[in-house]
Design an enzyme around this catalytic site. Sequence first.
Site, short mmCIF file in Angstrom:
data_model
loop_
_atom_site.label_atom_id
_atom_site.label_comp_id
_atom_site.label_asym_id
_atom_site.label_seq_id
_atom_site.Cartn_x
_atom_site.Cartn_y
_atom_site.Cartn_z
N LYS A 139 52.32 18.90 58.04
CA LYS A 139 52.55 17.61 57.41
C LYS A 139 52.42 16.41 58.36
CE LYS A 139 54.50 19.62 53.34
NZ LYS A 139 55.32 20.80 53.17
N ASP B 198 61.21 26.62 60.59
CA ASP B 198 60.05 26.06 59.90
C ASP B 198 60.32 24.57 59.70
OD1 ASP B 198 58.07 25.20 58.26
OD2 ASP B 198 58.22 26.84 56.81
N TYR C 46 60.78 27.47 51.35
CA TYR C 46 59.35 27.73 51.19
C TYR C 46 58.69 27.71 52.55
CZ TYR C 46 54.49 26.99 49.64
OH TYR C 46 53.14 27.08 49.42
C1 LIG Z 1 54.81 22.25 52.98
C2 LIG Z 1 55.50 23.33 53.67
C3 LIG Z 1 54.83 24.50 54.09
C4 LIG Z 1 53.40 24.77 53.73
O1 LIG Z 1 52.52 23.87 54.30
P1 LIG Z 1 51.04 23.73 53.68
O2 LIG Z 1 50.36 22.78 54.60
O3 LIG Z 1 51.21 23.23 52.28
O4 LIG Z 1 50.44 25.09 53.72
C5 LIG Z 1 55.53 25.43 54.83
N1 LIG Z 1 56.82 25.24 55.13
C6 LIG Z 1 57.50 24.15 54.74
C7 LIG Z 1 58.93 23.99 55.14
C8 LIG Z 1 56.88 23.17 53.98
O5 LIG Z 1 57.57 22.11 53.57
#
Ligand SMILES: *Cc1c(COP(=O)(O)O)cnc(C)c1O
Length: 430
Positions: free
Chosen positions: A269, A241, A146
């Site tokens: 995060k 990511d 994601y």
């Molecule tokens: C949580 C997450 C996102 C999205 O971040 P948001 O602050 O919810 O938009 C993107 N990439 C990864 C790997 C994530 O865990």
Amino acid sequence: MALNQKKSKELFKKAKRIMPGGVNSPVRAFRAVGGTPLFIDSAKGSKIYDVDGNEFIDYVLSWGPMILGHSHPKVVNALKKAAEKGTSFGAPTPLEVELAAMVRKAYPSMEIIRMVNSGTEAAMSAIRAARGFTGRDRIVKFEGCYHGHADGILVQAGSGAATFGVPTSPGVPKDYARNTITLPYNDLRAFRNICKKTGKNIACVIIEPVVGNSGCILPKPGYLEGLRKITRQYGIVLIFDEVMTGFRISYGGAQKAFKIKPDMTCLGKVIGGGLPVGAYGGKKEIMSRIAPDGPVYQAGTLSGNPLAMTAGIETLKILSRPETYKKLMAKSMALEEGMKDAAKRAGIQTRFYRAGTMFCTYFTDREVHNFSDAAKTDMAAFAAFFRKMLERGVNLAPSGYEAGFMSLAHSQADINRTVRAAYASFREIK
Ligand SMILES: *Cc1c(COP(=O)(O)O)cnc(C)c1O
């Protein structure tokens, strides 16, 4: 032993009349596990409290950010002081420079960094930068990874060999999706094959180096190294990511743990310490294309917001102390050992995976190496387990496709209580 959820139930009823599914982010609605979501009143340290006065040991930690535990006094006090000085200026502040410097010190591959407001924005902007830099349109992502909800990455291929994108979500134009190639994770051959076919048209590969959005899936030895090598051959920008893995697997994230230098990195995060933040960055030659240095446009009214920067700085200050990760790892390891032992004693087949301070229990007797393995695990057993744990005062993420997280605030007593709850729950659902 059903939970008293009287107030949460009333609120959920009201919320459903005014918000989609009653929530502002889908998994919160408990659809995967059934029942009523906890409406939260407050949280402190390792504990979270709902509006009905129930207490839970929390392993969701706001889906990762609260690595110090909830409402850490240092963070809260710094936020109070920052708020009194003003909550947003729309102009540069020293705080942005300070946090960016802390991030670059931990992630030397991020030579130039831009702050944004979410992980979604970070991934979306990193992909735009890679496209602007290479002049290519296609991107590669992996099943079960994601990267936020921007149009071009809300795509998931069908099973089997490389498939050209079919939009997963209505509302994503087919033309966008067509440029997104989705491949199975941990399958270097699939990636090599797509590069042979169309490598010179691929702008970037975006990957969660450890997949935290299908539970917790570890890269096979050599997989990330292979991606690094092949992307270099074809001039493809490699984007890690690390929105979830950043400051989670280690202070330097997955790139430090696996000793791989990506071209670009996305963070979020943890670097916001519980406030909305994202960041992306990488090689100078790529990032120099970003406005106003270059023509690739990306902006944000609240980007680099002083409150968010403050929470991030205070969080990283504590994380950068030498003993912090030793403690975090010891706690995470204790939970791993306890959970594995509980499953064994209860005589139930599970697989517990852990990368640093993130982890997941799958209900299966097989190893999980990619999304389709995860999808074959027993999600009904997970849902039953989740409900039993909740009744016993342990808050896990309400989906079998989500990781759990450890914080600095979790005590040995919390871990012992969690393991006892897991043993009793495993026995009941067996
Ligand atoms: C949580 C997450 C996102 C999205 O971040 P948001 O602050 O919810 O938009 C993107 N990439 C990864 C790997 C994530 O865990």
